[in-house]
Design a protein around this motif. Sequence first.
Motif, PDB file in Angstrom:
ATOM      1  N   ARG A 114     -48.821   6.770 -15.888  1.00 15.38           N
ATOM      2  CA  ARG A 114     -49.850   5.759 -17.051  1.00 15.38           C
ATOM      3  C   ARG A 114     -51.443   5.676 -17.366  1.00 15.38           C
ATOM      4  NH1 ARG A 114     -47.833   2.573 -13.056  1.00 15.38           N
ATOM      5  NH2 ARG A 114     -48.518   0.588 -12.782  1.00 15.38           N
ATOM      6  N   THR A 161     -55.452  -1.511 -13.500  1.00 12.88           N
ATOM      7  CA  THR A 161     -54.432  -1.807 -13.387  1.00 12.88           C
ATOM      8  C   THR A 161     -53.641  -2.186 -15.022  1.00 12.88           C
ATOM      9  OG1 THR A 161     -55.132  -4.125 -13.075  1.00 12.88           O
ATOM     10  CG2 THR A 161     -54.748  -2.928 -11.234  1.00 12.88           C
ATOM     11  N   ASP A 162     -52.370  -2.011 -14.950  1.00 14.26           N
ATOM     12  CA  ASP A 162     -51.414  -2.692 -15.804  1.00 14.26           C
ATOM     13  C   ASP A 162     -51.961  -3.741 -16.232  1.00 14.26           C
ATOM     14  OD1 ASP A 162     -49.383  -0.401 -16.275  1.00 14.26           O
ATOM     15  OD2 ASP A 162     -49.484  -1.241 -13.291  1.00 14.26           O
ATOM     16  N   TYR A 178     -53.884   4.409 -20.353  1.00 15.17           N
ATOM     17  CA  TYR A 178     -54.991   3.098 -20.883  1.00 15.17           C
ATOM     18  C   TYR A 178     -56.081   3.873 -20.939  1.00 15.17           C
ATOM     19  CZ  TYR A 178     -50.604   0.939 -18.782  1.00 15.17           C
ATOM     20  OH  TYR A 178     -49.354   0.209 -18.839  1.00 15.17           O
ATOM     21  N   TYR A 193     -55.600  -4.204 -17.676  1.00 17.50           N
ATOM     22  CA  TYR A 193     -55.953  -3.603 -19.275  1.00 17.50           C
ATOM     23  C   TYR A 193     -55.105  -5.008 -19.922  1.00 17.50           C
ATOM     24  CZ  TYR A 193     -54.515  -0.566 -22.925  1.00 17.50           C
ATOM     25  OH  TYR A 193     -53.940  -0.031 -23.658  1.00 17.50           O
TER      26      TYR A 193
END
Length: 247
Positions: free
Chosen positions: A84, A112-113, A88, A116
Motif C-alpha cells: 500500500r 506511514t499510514d 501512498y 500520509y
Amino acid sequence: MSRRRLPGEVRRGLRDVAPIMLGVAPFALVAGAAAVDAGLTPMQAVGLSVVVFAGASQLAAIDLFGSDAALAVIVLTGVVINLRMAMYSASIAPHFRPLRARWKAISSYILTDQAYALSIARYANEELDATERRRYYLTVGGSLWVVWQCCTALGIVVGARVPDSWGLEFAVPLVFLSLLVPAVSSRPKLVAALVGGGVAIAGDVFAVPLDLGLIAGGIAGVAAGVATDAWLADGSAGSAGEDEGSH
C-alpha cells in the motif's frame, strides 16, 4: 527554540500528530517486547525497528522469526503487507516534486499510514508552498518515527525482563486483532477478514511449507474481498435496473 518561534507548519504538525502518538506508543511497546520474545537480541530488535519502521509488517516479521520461517518468506511477507505504500507514494509524490533528492529520500523512509493521511488532508485544505509542505510532513512523520523507536526500545528492555511464564507470544496476535476489528466496517472487508484469517490458520494447522500460510491468507483475503465487492455492486446495479423497468 521556544514553541512560539517554531514555524507555523511545524506547530500545526505537532498539534495534529499528538493524539495519534498516544495510540502508536503501546503498539511499539508490544513490537519491542515481542521481538525479544521471538528470540532476537536487543540489537537485532532495534535494527529491525529502524530498518523496517512499519508496524504491521514488523509484527508479522517478528511472528515469522519466532516460528523459524525462511528469510525469503519473512521479506516477502513484509513487502506484500507494505504494498500500500506504493499507492501512498504515487498519491503524495506530486506535492514533493520541487524538493531536493535528499528530502525526498527522507520523506520516503518515514512514510506511514498516519503521516500520509494527515499530510494529504492538510495539503487539500490549504495552499502551501513546497517549504511548508515539507515542514509539515517531516514534523508529522519524524515525530512518529521518534515515538516508535523510543517505545520499541523501551519494549525491548521490558520484554527482556518478562518471564516466559507470562505468555508474551500472545501479544502479537492480540495487537493484530485490535487493528482488525475496527477495520471490518463493510461486508467485503468482513469476508476478506474471515477468508484471509481462515486460510492463514489452515496453513498453520496443516504446516504449509516455508510458512507460506500467512501470504496465502493475505492473497485469498484480498481476492475474496474484491469478489464480494464486485458481486454486491452487480447486485445493486441489477436491482436499480429492475426498479427503472418497473416504472
